[in-house]
Design an enzyme around this catalytic site. Structure first.
Site, PDB file in Angstrom:
ATOM      1  N   THR A  62     -33.249  37.770  13.971  1.00  0.00           N
ATOM      2  CA  THR A  62     -32.431  37.180  12.992  1.00  0.00           C
ATOM      3  C   THR A  62     -32.904  37.485  11.547  1.00  0.00           C
ATOM      4  OG1 THR A  62     -31.887  34.857  14.028  1.00  0.00           O
ATOM      5  CG2 THR A  62     -32.008  34.721  11.667  1.00  0.00           C
ATOM      6  N   ARG A  76     -21.437  30.812  22.687  1.00  0.00           N
ATOM      7  CA  ARG A  76     -22.765  30.297  22.187  1.00  0.00           C
ATOM      8  C   ARG A  76     -22.882  30.362  20.872  1.00  0.00           C
ATOM      9  NH1 ARG A  76     -27.825  31.477  19.596  1.00  0.00           N
ATOM     10  NH2 ARG A  76     -29.321  30.201  20.127  1.00  0.00           N
ATOM     11  N   VAL A  77     -23.463  29.091  20.135  1.00  0.00           N
ATOM     12  CA  VAL A  77     -23.477  29.075  18.622  1.00  0.00           C
ATOM     13  C   VAL A  77     -24.890  28.650  18.668  1.00  0.00           C
ATOM     14  CG1 VAL A  77     -22.819  28.091  16.634  1.00  0.00           C
ATOM     15  CG2 VAL A  77     -21.120  28.471  18.227  1.00  0.00           C
ATOM     16  N   GLY A  78     -25.705  29.266  17.882  1.00  0.00           N
ATOM     17  CA  GLY A  78     -27.303  29.074  17.553  1.00  0.00           C
ATOM     18  C   GLY A  78     -27.216  28.131  16.375  1.00  0.00           C
ATOM     19  N   GLY A 120     -35.886  31.846  15.622  1.00  0.00           N
ATOM     20  CA  GLY A 120     -36.439  31.392  17.034  1.00  0.00           C
ATOM     21  C   GLY A 120     -35.356  30.846  17.817  1.00  0.00           C
ATOM     22  N   GLY A 144     -32.609  29.085  18.931  1.00  0.00           N
ATOM     23  CA  GLY A 144     -31.860  28.214  18.010  1.00  0.00           C
ATOM     24  C   GLY A 144     -31.577  26.855  18.658  1.00  0.00           C
TER      25      GLY A 144
HETATM   26  N1  ASP Z   1     -32.308  31.520  15.835  1.00  0.00           N
HETATM   27  C1  ASP Z   1     -31.167  32.362  16.404  1.00  0.00           C
HETATM   28  C2  ASP Z   1     -30.367  31.930  17.305  1.00  0.00           C
HETATM   29  O1  ASP Z   1     -30.787  31.127  18.277  1.00  0.00           O
HETATM   30  C3  ASP Z   1     -32.270  33.644  17.020  1.00  0.00           C
HETATM   31  C4  ASP Z   1     -33.419  34.106  16.549  1.00  0.00           C
HETATM   32  O2  ASP Z   1     -33.792  33.987  15.313  1.00  0.00           O
HETATM   33  O3  ASP Z   1     -34.161  34.653  17.143  1.00  0.00           O
HETATM   34  O4  ASP Z   1     -29.196  32.335  17.285  1.00  0.00           O
END
Ligand code: ASP
Length: 317
Positions: A176, A204-206, A228, A230
């Site tokens: 991200t 899917r929405v994070g 991380g 989400g």
């Molecule tokens: N936070 C992001 C999501 O879950 C992914 C990530 O930062 O690794 O979409």
């Protein structure tokens, strides 16, 4: 007048150092520095924290090294669905897009949603159409694809089919980008942009486009951009939780950010990281993974960038 501050991250899913040639790590750090310079030139000219965050994130979205824009993760059906958000701590105005497929720089669309739509979040084709109407650059979905993401998706899917080629790392799945800023007027802003994770289910929405989960900014308190898995960040309303701890429990930014990353997410065995700045201009960039691409410019104009533990001077802004 306060001294401007700018910080960014390029995701907490950083590959082990030995997995990439030195020249590639040099390029990653060069792109981090380029992104910092883009945001800093806005702040130095007296521009807003919101505009500086947008300018910083655009450079990271255009780099193939990060999971946002060009270089974004692929869904289970090998498409890109992108999420982004931007928040202005001065007004608590915010804009976001999720599961968009054609907007070259989703962070620009997040800003357009904030300023011109009357909504906070536009999803899917409606988000794409709105961005197009706003005159933003549009691309074909495959413009976002890079060989590394194609290979990572193939490895993950082969693993699921029972023929694992190698274990899937956090880096193959995650990433991200995000930035936080304090401008010369003391206003705070935060923005985050992502492709989510490789092999995510379509639709899917994070946390990244969800205000309070992956992004939050409030003047006088802090601006936060998270990275991380989400789903955990959504359940803990993570970015807002940092602001709430500071407001109501009078934690410092360092205490609140460290609690989230090193206690809460660590307990859940979740790879996590964030960048944040408080009203006094203190920057925090904790992570609990092998590395997190990150960088900041301090009040003296010195650039610092890092991917793992070692922090590099990257010249002056
Ligand atoms: N936070 C992001 C999501 O879950 C992914 C990530 O930062 O690794 O979409």
């Amino acid at each position: 007048m306060t001294a401007p501050v700018l910080a960014l991250h390029g995701g907490c899913g950083t590959l082990a150092q030995e997995l990439l040639p030195t020249a590639e790590w040099d390029e990653v750090r060069a792109h981090l520095a380029q992104a910092l310079r883009a945001g800093w030139s806005v702040l130095r000219a007296g521009g807003s924290a919101v505009h500086a965050v947008e300018a910083t994130v655009v450079v990271l979205e255009d780099s193939p090294h990060f999971n946002a824009g060009h270089g974004a993760a692929l869904t289970r059906d090998a498409q890109h669905e992108l999420d982004a958000s931007l928040m202005d701590g001065a007004t608590l105005q915010a804009g976001a897009v999720c599961t968009v497929r054609r907007i070259r720089n989703p962070i620009r669309a997040a800003r357009a949603v904030m300023e011109h739509s009357g909504c906070v979040l536009l999803s899917g084709p409606a988000g794409d159409d709105f961005a197009e109407q706003q005159g933003l650059a549009m691309v074909d979905n495959h413009w976002f694809t890079t060989p590394r993401r194609v290979k990572a998706l193939a490895d993950i899917q082969a693993g699921r089919a029972g023929g694992a080629i190698r274990p899937v790392s956090e880096a193959d799945r995650h990433g991200t980008v995000g930035a936080v800023a304090r401008d010369a007027a003391g206003h705070l802003a935060a923005g985050t942009s992502t492709g989510g994770f490789n092999d995510k289910p379509p639709g899917r929405v994070g946390d990244s486009p969800l205000i309070g989960a992956g992004t939050y900014a409030m003047n006088g308190v802090c601006a936060v951009s998270c990275t991380g898995m989400g789903e955990r960040f959504i359940r803990h309303v993570a970015a807002y939780d940092i602001a709430a701890r500071m407001r109501y429990a009078h934690h410092t930014l360092e205490q609140a950010a460290s609690h989230l990353v090193h206690d809460l997410m660590h307990q859940h065995r979740i790879g996590a990281g964030l960048v944040a700045v408080d009203a006094q201009g203190q920057v925090q960039a904790p992570f609990n993974t092998l590395g997190m691409a990150r960088g900041w410019i301090d009040a003296t104009g010195q650039l610092r960038v890092a991917t793992h533990q070692e922090i590099f001077d990257a010249g002056r802004a």
